[in-house]
Design an enzyme around this catalytic site. Structure first.
Site, mmCIF file in Angstrom:
data_model
loop_
_atom_site.group_PDB
_atom_site.id
_atom_site.type_symbol
_atom_site.label_atom_id
_atom_site.label_comp_id
_atom_site.label_asym_id
_atom_site.label_seq_id
_atom_site.Cartn_x
_atom_site.Cartn_y
_atom_site.Cartn_z
ATOM 1 N N PRO A 14 0.794 -1.227 0.000
ATOM 2 C CA PRO A 14 0.000 0.000 0.000
ATOM 3 C C PRO A 14 0.828 1.281 0.000
ATOM 4 O O PRO A 14 1.897 1.346 0.603
ATOM 5 C CB PRO A 14 -0.815 -0.103 1.294
ATOM 6 N N ASN A 15 0.302 2.255 -0.700
ATOM 7 C CA ASN A 15 0.851 3.620 -0.798
ATOM 8 C C ASN A 15 2.098 3.723 -1.668
ATOM 9 O O ASN A 15 2.584 4.826 -1.920
ATOM 10 C CB ASN A 15 1.126 4.216 0.594
ATOM 11 N N ARG A 22 5.230 10.991 -2.349
ATOM 12 C CA ARG A 22 4.989 10.647 -0.945
ATOM 13 C C ARG A 22 6.284 10.772 -0.141
ATOM 14 O O ARG A 22 7.239 10.038 -0.399
ATOM 15 C CB ARG A 22 4.510 9.203 -0.890
ATOM 16 N N TYR A 27 11.420 8.504 0.995
ATOM 17 C CA TYR A 27 11.286 7.480 -0.051
ATOM 18 C C TYR A 27 11.881 7.884 -1.405
ATOM 19 O O TYR A 27 11.812 7.107 -2.355
ATOM 20 C CB TYR A 27 9.807 7.106 -0.221
ATOM 21 N N ASN A 78 8.077 -5.643 -1.394
ATOM 22 C CA ASN A 78 8.061 -4.522 -0.470
ATOM 23 C C ASN A 78 6.638 -4.482 0.093
ATOM 24 O O ASN A 78 5.729 -3.928 -0.538
ATOM 25 C CB ASN A 78 8.411 -3.201 -1.161
ATOM 26 N N ALA A 81 3.343 -0.901 4.536
ATOM 27 C CA ALA A 81 2.812 -0.902 5.909
ATOM 28 C C ALA A 81 2.364 -2.297 6.364
ATOM 29 O O ALA A 81 2.353 -2.588 7.570
ATOM 30 C CB ALA A 81 1.653 0.087 6.010
ATOM 31 N N HIS A 84 4.264 -4.628 8.892
ATOM 32 C CA HIS A 84 4.157 -4.521 10.346
ATOM 33 C C HIS A 84 2.817 -5.019 10.885
ATOM 34 O O HIS A 84 2.544 -4.882 12.065
ATOM 35 C CB HIS A 84 4.381 -3.049 10.751
ATOM 36 N N ASP A 91 1.607 -15.852 6.139
ATOM 37 C CA ASP A 91 1.115 -17.214 5.918
ATOM 38 C C ASP A 91 1.093 -17.562 4.431
ATOM 39 O O ASP A 91 1.379 -18.692 4.049
ATOM 40 C CB ASP A 91 -0.288 -17.373 6.517
ATOM 41 N N GLU A 102 12.444 -9.852 1.195
ATOM 42 C CA GLU A 102 11.747 -8.658 1.697
ATOM 43 C C GLU A 102 12.622 -7.438 1.483
ATOM 44 O O GLU A 102 13.803 -7.448 1.840
ATOM 45 C CB GLU A 102 11.463 -8.831 3.200
ATOM 46 N N HIS A 104 12.840 -2.954 1.605
ATOM 47 C CA HIS A 104 12.284 -1.648 1.984
ATOM 48 C C HIS A 104 13.181 -0.551 1.434
ATOM 49 O O HIS A 104 14.409 -0.679 1.451
ATOM 50 C CB HIS A 104 12.202 -1.503 3.504
ATOM 51 N N SER A 106 13.291 2.613 2.755
ATOM 52 C CA SER A 106 13.884 3.255 3.934
ATOM 53 C C SER A 106 14.439 2.167 4.863
ATOM 54 O O SER A 106 14.109 0.984 4.710
ATOM 55 C CB SER A 106 12.819 4.074 4.668
ATOM 56 N N ARG A 111 13.633 4.162 12.181
ATOM 57 C CA ARG A 111 12.436 4.997 12.189
ATOM 58 C C ARG A 111 11.608 4.743 13.454
ATOM 59 O O ARG A 111 12.152 4.408 14.487
ATOM 60 C CB ARG A 111 11.661 4.749 10.889
ATOM 61 N N ARG A 115 7.869 0.221 13.345
ATOM 62 C CA ARG A 115 8.382 -0.292 12.069
ATOM 63 C C ARG A 115 9.484 -1.330 12.261
ATOM 64 O O ARG A 115 9.917 -1.973 11.319
ATOM 65 C CB ARG A 115 8.913 0.855 11.195
HETATM 66 C C1 DQA Z 1 8.473 0.817 3.473
HETATM 67 C C2 DQA Z 1 8.614 0.987 5.008
HETATM 68 C C3 DQA Z 1 7.286 0.779 5.691
HETATM 69 O O1 DQA Z 1 7.424 0.925 7.104
HETATM 70 C C4 DQA Z 1 6.269 1.790 5.204
HETATM 71 O O2 DQA Z 1 5.008 1.545 5.779
HETATM 72 C C5 DQA Z 1 6.182 1.854 3.720
HETATM 73 C C6 DQA Z 1 7.388 1.713 2.911
HETATM 74 C C7 DQA Z 1 9.777 1.161 2.728
HETATM 75 O O3 DQA Z 1 9.890 0.756 1.579
HETATM 76 O O4 DQA Z 1 10.652 1.832 3.279
HETATM 77 O O5 DQA Z 1 5.111 2.111 3.172
HETATM 78 O O6 DQA Z 1 8.162 -0.536 3.208
#
Ligand code: DQA
Length: 147
Positions: A14-15, A22, A27, A78, A81, A84, A91, A102, A104, A106, A111, A115
């Site tokens: 998401p996002n 953003r 980011y 990635n 959110a 977390h 699963d 996995e 990320h 950031s 942070r 997170r």
């Molecule tokens: C993220 C880190 C997450 O904590 C955050 O919710 C994101 C982006 C990252 O790529 O740094 O949306 O996954």
């Protein structure tokens, strides 16, 4: 058709559709499409095919993870959110049974405290966090090593 082992699924939670506008101080300024171009160019060099998807919907991400083994040899994810919060995605990765990396943008350990915990890390091959767009490229290299 390319063997499914040579195909890697890149999932974005998401996002991440808002990348570029953003919180650019966290980011960066690249859009997901621009990051996608860098990923595809590396994929070409590494002789693999990538499919890049993004969803703001946990269930859709779970569906894609469940379906992945039919078409892909590994997943770079990635989870944003959902990292977390999502036992469901964790699963699904276990059930899929293919390597997941996995990533990320950031550094999630630098942070807010919430997170620092990832539901995904314990079922991923490994985690790459804090390298900006390079996290995707390092994740792709790691995935190729797992094929
Ligand atoms: C993220 C880190 C997450 O904590 C955050 O919710 C994101 C982006 C990252 O790529 O740094 O949306 O996954």
């Amino acid at each position: 058709m390319m063997a499914k082992k040579k195909r890697i699924l890149i999932l974005n939670g998401p996002n991440l559709n808002l990348l570029g506008k953003r919180q650019p101080e966290i980011y960066g300024r690249l859009t997901l499409e621009e990051i996608g171009r860098e990923i595809r160019s590396l994929a070409k060099q590494l002789s693999v095919t990538v499919e890049i998807r993004q969803s703001n919907n946990e269930g859709e991400l779970v569906d894609w993870i469940q379906q992945a083994p039919a078409q892909f040899g590994a997943i770079v994810i990635n989870p944003a959110a959902y990292t977390h919060s999502s036992v469901a995605m964790r699963d699904a990765i276990i059930a899929a049974g293919i390597p997941a990396i996995e990533i990320h943008i950031s550094n999630i350990y630098k942070r807010e405290a919430f997170r620092k915990h990832s539901y995904i890390a314990g079922v991923a091959v490994g985690q790459i966090t804090g390298f900006g767009v390079q996290s995707y490229l390092l994740g792709l290299r790691a995935a190729v090593e797992c094929l």
